[in-house]
Write a protein that holds these residues in place. Structure first.
Motif, PDB file in Angstrom:
ATOM      1  N   ALA A 199      23.337  85.734  72.186  1.00  0.00           N
ATOM      2  CA  ALA A 199      23.517  84.890  73.137  1.00  0.00           C
ATOM      3  C   ALA A 199      22.137  84.293  73.463  1.00  0.00           C
ATOM      4  CB  ALA A 199      24.276  85.467  74.334  1.00  0.00           C
ATOM      5  N   PRO A 200      22.066  83.257  73.865  1.00  0.00           N
ATOM      6  CA  PRO A 200      20.725  82.643  74.339  1.00  0.00           C
ATOM      7  C   PRO A 200      20.574  83.066  75.772  1.00  0.00           C
ATOM      8  CG  PRO A 200      22.569  80.946  74.704  1.00  0.00           C
ATOM      9  CD  PRO A 200      23.080  82.104  73.821  1.00  0.00           C
ATOM     10  N   ILE A 201      19.221  83.458  75.762  1.00  0.00           N
ATOM     11  CA  ILE A 201      18.625  84.340  77.094  1.00  0.00           C
ATOM     12  C   ILE A 201      18.310  83.012  78.232  1.00  0.00           C
ATOM     13  CG2 ILE A 201      16.798  85.334  78.073  1.00  0.00           C
ATOM     14  CD1 ILE A 201      16.247  86.720  75.306  1.00  0.00           C
ATOM     15  N   LEU A 202      18.909  82.915  79.314  1.00  0.00           N
ATOM     16  CA  LEU A 202      18.921  82.072  80.282  1.00  0.00           C
ATOM     17  C   LEU A 202      17.632  82.316  81.167  1.00  0.00           C
ATOM     18  CD1 LEU A 202      22.728  81.673  81.427  1.00  0.00           C
ATOM     19  CD2 LEU A 202      21.205  80.104  79.855  1.00  0.00           C
ATOM     20  N   SER A 203      16.907  81.392  81.641  1.00  0.00           N
ATOM     21  CA  SER A 203      15.661  81.651  82.388  1.00  0.00           C
ATOM     22  C   SER A 203      16.280  81.827  83.699  1.00  0.00           C
ATOM     23  CB  SER A 203      14.818  80.515  82.474  1.00  0.00           C
ATOM     24  OG  SER A 203      15.344  79.417  83.163  1.00  0.00           O
ATOM     25  N   GLY A 204      15.587  82.400  84.607  1.00  0.00           N
ATOM     26  CA  GLY A 204      16.006  82.621  86.052  1.00  0.00           C
ATOM     27  C   GLY A 204      16.270  81.208  86.797  1.00  0.00           C
ATOM     28  N   GLU A 205      15.489  80.031  86.361  1.00  0.00           N
ATOM     29  CA  GLU A 205      15.771  78.811  86.919  1.00  0.00           C
ATOM     30  C   GLU A 205      17.206  78.423  86.402  1.00  0.00           C
ATOM     31  OE1 GLU A 205      12.280  77.093  85.506  1.00  0.00           O
ATOM     32  OE2 GLU A 205      11.204  78.091  87.109  1.00  0.00           O
ATOM     33  N   GLN A 206      17.447  78.718  85.307  1.00  0.00           N
ATOM     34  CA  GLN A 206      18.716  78.253  84.802  1.00  0.00           C
ATOM     35  C   GLN A 206      20.014  79.010  85.488  1.00  0.00           C
ATOM     36  OE1 GLN A 206      17.838  78.924  80.555  1.00  0.00           O
ATOM     37  NE2 GLN A 206      18.178  76.754  80.124  1.00  0.00           N
ATOM     38  N   MET A 207      19.594  80.190  85.667  1.00  0.00           N
ATOM     39  CA  MET A 207      20.629  81.064  86.383  1.00  0.00           C
ATOM     40  C   MET A 207      20.872  80.721  87.772  1.00  0.00           C
ATOM     41  SD  MET A 207      20.206  84.962  84.647  1.00  0.00           S
ATOM     42  CE  MET A 207      19.328  85.524  85.946  1.00  0.00           C
ATOM     43  N   LEU A 208      19.851  80.580  88.507  1.00  0.00           N
ATOM     44  CA  LEU A 208      19.949  79.703  89.801  1.00  0.00           C
ATOM     45  C   LEU A 208      20.575  78.717  89.822  1.00  0.00           C
ATOM     46  CD1 LEU A 208      19.112  80.069  92.899  1.00  0.00           C
ATOM     47  CD2 LEU A 208      17.203  79.347  92.333  1.00  0.00           C
ATOM     48  N   SER A 209      20.248  77.394  88.886  1.00  0.00           N
ATOM     49  CA  SER A 209      20.872  76.238  88.679  1.00  0.00           C
ATOM     50  C   SER A 209      22.542  76.380  88.679  1.00  0.00           C
ATOM     51  CB  SER A 209      20.370  75.426  87.759  1.00  0.00           C
ATOM     52  OG  SER A 209      20.920  74.086  87.710  1.00  0.00           O
ATOM     53  N   SER A 240      24.434  78.995  89.192  1.00  0.00           N
ATOM     54  CA  SER A 240      25.145  79.603  90.208  1.00  0.00           C
ATOM     55  C   SER A 240      25.099  78.577  91.329  1.00  0.00           C
ATOM     56  CB  SER A 240      24.386  80.749  90.655  1.00  0.00           C
ATOM     57  OG  SER A 240      23.232  80.676  91.120  1.00  0.00           O
ATOM     58  N   GLN A 241      24.326  77.923  91.839  1.00  0.00           N
ATOM     59  CA  GLN A 241      24.373  77.048  92.769  1.00  0.00           C
ATOM     60  C   GLN A 241      25.680  75.778  92.499  1.00  0.00           C
ATOM     61  OE1 GLN A 241      20.406  75.514  93.140  1.00  0.00           O
ATOM     62  NE2 GLN A 241      19.903  76.940  94.563  1.00  0.00           N
ATOM     63  N   ASP A 257      32.645  75.552  97.221  1.00  0.00           N
ATOM     64  CA  ASP A 257      32.760  74.933  98.658  1.00  0.00           C
ATOM     65  C   ASP A 257      33.663  73.870  98.527  1.00  0.00           C
ATOM     66  OD1 ASP A 257      30.968  76.866  99.751  1.00  0.00           O
ATOM     67  OD2 ASP A 257      29.022  75.502  99.651  1.00  0.00           O
ATOM     68  N   ARG A 258      33.479  73.064  97.509  1.00  0.00           N
ATOM     69  CA  ARG A 258      34.339  71.575  97.387  1.00  0.00           C
ATOM     70  C   ARG A 258      35.701  72.179  97.345  1.00  0.00           C
ATOM     71  NH1 ARG A 258      34.628  66.492  96.455  1.00  0.00           N
ATOM     72  NH2 ARG A 258      35.808  65.710  94.657  1.00  0.00           N
ATOM     73  N   TRP A 259      36.442  73.187  96.672  1.00  0.00           N
ATOM     74  CA  TRP A 259      37.550  73.735  96.771  1.00  0.00           C
ATOM     75  C   TRP A 259      38.228  74.003  97.961  1.00  0.00           C
ATOM     76  CZ3 TRP A 259      40.195  77.922  97.803  1.00  0.00           C
ATOM     77  CH2 TRP A 259      41.493  77.884  97.329  1.00  0.00           C
ATOM     78  N   LYS A 260      37.240  74.836  98.675  1.00  0.00           N
ATOM     79  CA  LYS A 260      37.603  75.358 100.097  1.00  0.00           C
ATOM     80  C   LYS A 260      37.948  74.025 100.967  1.00  0.00           C
ATOM     81  CE  LYS A 260      35.080  79.571 100.453  1.00  0.00           C
ATOM     82  NZ  LYS A 260      33.795  80.281 100.917  1.00  0.00           N
ATOM     83  N   LYS A 261      37.118  73.053 100.839  1.00  0.00           N
ATOM     84  CA  LYS A 261      37.246  71.969 101.648  1.00  0.00           C
ATOM     85  C   LYS A 261      38.601  71.254 101.167  1.00  0.00           C
ATOM     86  CE  LYS A 261      32.282  70.976 102.546  1.00  0.00           C
ATOM     87  NZ  LYS A 261      31.192  70.200 102.463  1.00  0.00           N
ATOM     88  N   GLY A 262      38.670  71.118  99.950  1.00  0.00           N
ATOM     89  CA  GLY A 262      40.016  70.667  99.544  1.00  0.00           C
ATOM     90  C   GLY A 262      41.115  71.427 100.037  1.00  0.00           C
ATOM     91  N   LYS A 263      41.140  72.666 100.097  1.00  0.00           N
ATOM     92  CA  LYS A 263      42.040  73.110 100.531  1.00  0.00           C
ATOM     93  C   LYS A 263      42.572  73.157 102.071  1.00  0.00           C
ATOM     94  CE  LYS A 263      44.017  78.006 100.910  1.00  0.00           C
ATOM     95  NZ  LYS A 263      43.561  79.506 100.946  1.00  0.00           N
ATOM     96  N   GLN A 264      41.260  73.103 102.798  1.00  0.00           N
ATOM     97  CA  GLN A 264      41.408  72.483 104.247  1.00  0.00           C
ATOM     98  C   GLN A 264      42.318  71.259 104.574  1.00  0.00           C
ATOM     99  OE1 GLN A 264      37.528  73.238 105.332  1.00  0.00           O
ATOM    100  NE2 GLN A 264      37.627  75.316 105.717  1.00  0.00           N
TER     101      GLN A 264
END
Length: 99
Positions: A30-40, A42-43, A50-57
């Motif tokens: 599997a390609p190794i992800l850099s920390g910056e890629q993982m952070l991006s 995950s964000q 967050d968008r799903w929660k707002k939609g549910k509300q």
């Protein structure tokens, strides 16, 4: 004619060997992800959550408003019915007085 029969078994044996070799080999790493890629990534996933929660509300708030609206419509219809009845009774009483 004999040559044709020797080619087919050889072809079958070669195909089987390639197939088994492909199945037995290690999978591609599997390609190794850099920390910056993982952070991006995950964000991005957090933003989707967050968008799903707002939609549910919004859906829940909309459902409350619809229920309240239906209750107001029912109350409005009841008032209309009561008003029409009062008007009809008044008109009938007026006609009886005029006779």
């Amino acid at each position: 004619m004999q040559n044709n029969f020797t080619i087919r078994p050889n072809l079958i044996i070669t195909c089987l060997a390639l197939l088994l070799g492909g199945c037995a080999s290690d999978p591609a790493p599997a390609p190794i992800l850099s920390g910056e890629q993982m952070l991006s990534e995950s964000q991005g996933i957090a933003n989707l959550g967050d968008r799903w929660k707002k939609g549910k509300q919004l859906v829940e708030r909309g459902n409350v408003l619809v229920r309240e609206g239906q209750n107001k419509i029912a109350e409005g219809n009841r008032l209309i019915e009561e008003g029409e009845k009062a008007k009809l009774e008044s008109e009938e009483s007026y006609k009886n007085i005029k006779k």
